[in-house]
Design an enzyme around this catalytic site. Structure first.
Site, short mmCIF file in Angstrom:
data_model
loop_
_atom_site.label_atom_id
_atom_site.label_comp_id
_atom_site.label_asym_id
_atom_site.label_seq_id
_atom_site.Cartn_x
_atom_site.Cartn_y
_atom_site.Cartn_z
N SER A 20 0.84 -1.17 -0.09
CA SER A 20 0.01 -0.16 0.04
C SER A 20 0.89 1.21 -0.04
O SER A 20 1.82 1.44 0.94
CB SER A 20 -0.89 -0.09 1.28
OG SER A 20 -1.42 1.25 1.03
N THR A 67 -8.45 -1.48 2.74
CA THR A 67 -8.31 -2.14 1.66
C THR A 67 -8.43 -3.54 1.34
O THR A 67 -9.11 -4.31 2.05
CB THR A 67 -6.86 -1.63 1.07
OG1 THR A 67 -6.77 -1.92 -0.35
CG2 THR A 67 -5.71 -2.32 1.62
N LYS A 71 -13.44 -4.54 2.02
CA LYS A 71 -14.22 -3.55 1.86
C LYS A 71 -15.64 -3.74 2.32
O LYS A 71 -16.44 -3.15 2.69
CB LYS A 71 -13.83 -2.85 0.56
CG LYS A 71 -12.50 -2.19 0.37
CD LYS A 71 -12.63 -1.38 -0.86
CE LYS A 71 -10.98 -0.70 -1.04
NZ LYS A 71 -11.00 0.02 -2.35
N ASP A 107 -13.57 6.33 -2.79
CA ASP A 107 -13.08 5.79 -4.10
C ASP A 107 -13.93 6.44 -5.05
O ASP A 107 -13.51 6.64 -6.25
CB ASP A 107 -13.08 4.18 -4.19
CG ASP A 107 -11.82 3.43 -3.42
OD1 ASP A 107 -10.91 4.00 -3.20
OD2 ASP A 107 -12.26 2.26 -3.02
N GLY A 135 -14.63 -5.74 -10.68
CA GLY A 135 -14.02 -6.18 -9.53
C GLY A 135 -14.61 -5.04 -8.59
O GLY A 135 -15.86 -4.21 -8.82
N GLY A 136 -13.98 -5.03 -7.23
CA GLY A 136 -14.23 -3.98 -6.35
C GLY A 136 -13.94 -2.55 -6.58
O GLY A 136 -14.97 -1.80 -6.47
P1 NAP Z 1 -10.71 -7.20 -8.05
O1 NAP Z 1 -11.75 -6.96 -7.36
O2 NAP Z 1 -9.86 -8.62 -7.97
O3 NAP Z 1 -10.93 -7.20 -9.76
C1 NAP Z 1 -10.04 -7.52 -10.68
C2 NAP Z 1 -10.90 -7.19 -12.14
O4 NAP Z 1 -9.75 -7.70 -13.10
C3 NAP Z 1 -12.00 -8.10 -12.60
O5 NAP Z 1 -12.95 -7.32 -13.32
C4 NAP Z 1 -11.36 -9.41 -13.26
O6 NAP Z 1 -12.18 -9.90 -13.84
C5 NAP Z 1 -10.18 -8.59 -14.02
N1 NAP Z 1 -9.40 -9.58 -14.35
C6 NAP Z 1 -8.34 -10.12 -13.67
N2 NAP Z 1 -7.45 -10.79 -14.26
C7 NAP Z 1 -7.94 -10.77 -15.45
C8 NAP Z 1 -7.40 -11.60 -16.67
N3 NAP Z 1 -6.48 -12.30 -16.73
N4 NAP Z 1 -8.32 -11.33 -17.95
C9 NAP Z 1 -9.29 -10.68 -17.76
N5 NAP Z 1 -9.78 -10.01 -16.71
C10 NAP Z 1 -8.91 -10.08 -15.41
O7 NAP Z 1 -9.48 -5.97 -8.09
P2 NAP Z 1 -9.79 -4.52 -7.85
O8 NAP Z 1 -9.74 -4.24 -6.39
O9 NAP Z 1 -11.12 -4.18 -8.53
O10 NAP Z 1 -8.37 -3.91 -8.48
C11 NAP Z 1 -8.36 -3.84 -9.99
C12 NAP Z 1 -7.26 -3.07 -10.29
O11 NAP Z 1 -7.35 -1.57 -9.89
C13 NAP Z 1 -5.87 -3.13 -9.52
O12 NAP Z 1 -4.73 -3.21 -10.51
C14 NAP Z 1 -5.84 -2.26 -8.64
O13 NAP Z 1 -4.45 -2.12 -8.28
C15 NAP Z 1 -6.33 -1.11 -9.34
N6 NAP Z 1 -6.86 -0.10 -8.25
C16 NAP Z 1 -6.46 1.33 -8.18
C17 NAP Z 1 -6.96 1.97 -7.50
C18 NAP Z 1 -6.51 3.60 -7.68
O14 NAP Z 1 -6.68 4.52 -6.59
N7 NAP Z 1 -6.03 4.04 -8.75
C19 NAP Z 1 -7.95 1.80 -6.53
C20 NAP Z 1 -8.38 0.34 -6.38
C21 NAP Z 1 -7.77 -0.59 -7.41
P3 NAP Z 1 -13.02 -11.55 -13.48
O15 NAP Z 1 -14.39 -10.77 -12.70
O16 NAP Z 1 -13.33 -12.20 -14.49
O17 NAP Z 1 -11.95 -12.15 -12.41
#
Ligand code: NAP
Length: 279
Positions: A20, A67, A71, A107, A135-136
């Site tokens: 983080s 995180t 959540k 967020d 996802g989240g």
């Molecule tokens: P999450 O809940 O695990 O969701 C992951 C997402 O990515 C799902 O839609 C998943 O699809 C997809 N995915 C993962 N691997 C894949 C693959 N090989 N092919 C196709 N789709 C794939 O994670 P999250 O918390 O939403 O985070 C997602 C990203 O956002 C991360 O990189 C995180 O670092 C970033 N993020 C950034 C911020 C910011 O402040 N900028 C905040 C939060 C998160 P499925 O549903 O099919 O598994």
């Protein structure tokens, strides 16, 4: 670090939490504004989460970020929640008042504020938005875009059932489309957002063809490591406006810091540098 009884404490609850950037981010602001406070990583296993949260106020914590993977558990623990948390079914920030626990979702604000600052020309009613991921983090993006007033939100995800669940959560402006419909979804869109983890260091590239996007479209990625993902690089080469994901992290922290430490902090180039140095 000297800690007095008056020192205000906050931290980030996650499992794992070592990656983080929030301790560096809030630490920068605490130092910059000369505030008697500290912000620490709090690695807490899912099975210990509820007990850890209840103990924090008794240990002098004024609040905490939440995180992955906590959540939704945080949402269930709170006695009071803001509208964004209610819409997302997820809480990323806790505020303690005695034993009362308030949960907020910053967020949603973080995503929209970063988009508005990074693409000041973008207006929600410019046209449909395409969201890749369910996802989240995609939840906060979807809620933010629908709250902002996009006329249509097209959600595509590897697992289509999750895209459908997200569309149902945010309401009739959103619809889930099969992955094979991506070219059609991009055509005529004013905004494309990647909210999957694809493109992040150590992950596969998103690898989509953005040719069907109109020349006036804006492309945003919420992945911020690397800062310029392959998606953003492809958009830049096409001359499209781009917005990187770091600002979402910085802006979601702004209202949290203000609530815990009583000062509204600024998002500055120095802050961006300080957070990036954490790599
Ligand atoms: P999450 O809940 O695990 O969701 C992951 C997402 O990515 C799902 O839609 C998943 O699809 C997809 N995915 C993962 N691997 C894949 C693959 N090989 N092919 C196709 N789709 C794939 O994670 P999250 O918390 O939403 O985070 C997602 C990203 O956002 C991360 O990189 C995180 O670092 C970033 N993020 C950034 C911020 C910011 O402040 N900028 C905040 C939060 C998160 P499925 O549903 O099919 O598994």
């Amino acid at each position: 670090m000297k800690r007095r009884n008056s020192t205000r404490l906050a931290g980030v609850l996650g499992w794992p939490v070592g990656h983080s950037r929030s301790p560096r981010l809030h630490g920068h602001w605490l130092q910059h504004y000369g505030i008697d406070g500290a912000y620490v990583p709090l690695p807490v296993r899912p099975e210990d989460f509820a007990e850890a949260v209840r103990l924090l106020p008794r240990m002098g914590f004024v609040g905490a970020n939440v995180t992955v993977p906590h959540k939704e558990a945080a949402f269930r623990l709170c006695s009071l929640r803001d509208a964004a948390a209610e819409r997302c079914g997820a809480v990323n920030m806790l505020l303690f008042d005695g034993d009362a626990i308030e949960g907020r979702n910053t967020d949603v604000f973080g995503f929209l504020e970063n988009l508005r600052r990074g693409a000041p020309h973008w207006r929600a009613d410019d046209g449909p938005a395409v969201l890749i991921g369910a996802g989240g983090a995609a939840r906060a993006v979807a809620v933010g875009l629908v709250n902002a007033g996009v006329p249509e939100l097209r959600i595509l995800n590897r697992t289509q059932a999750r895209a459908e669940a997200l569309a149902a959560l945010v309401g009739s402006t959103a619809r889930a489309l099969p992955w094979s419909d991506l070219p059609r979804a991009l055509s005529g869109a004013a905004l494309l957002v990647n909210a999957t983890s694809l493109g992040m260091v150590g992950q596969d590239k998103l690898g989509i063809d953005i040719a069907p996007l109109p020349n006036a479209a804006t492309v945003a990625d919420i992945v911020y490591a690397p800062l310029e993902t392959d998606l953003l690089a492809a958009a830049r080469r096409r001359g499209l406006a781009t917005v990187d994901g770091l600002g979402m992290l910085l802006y979601q922290a702004q209202p949290a810091f203000a609530a815990w430490f009583g000062t509204k902090p600024e998002v500055t180039p120095e802050l961006r540098r300080a957070v990036l140095e954490a790599e």
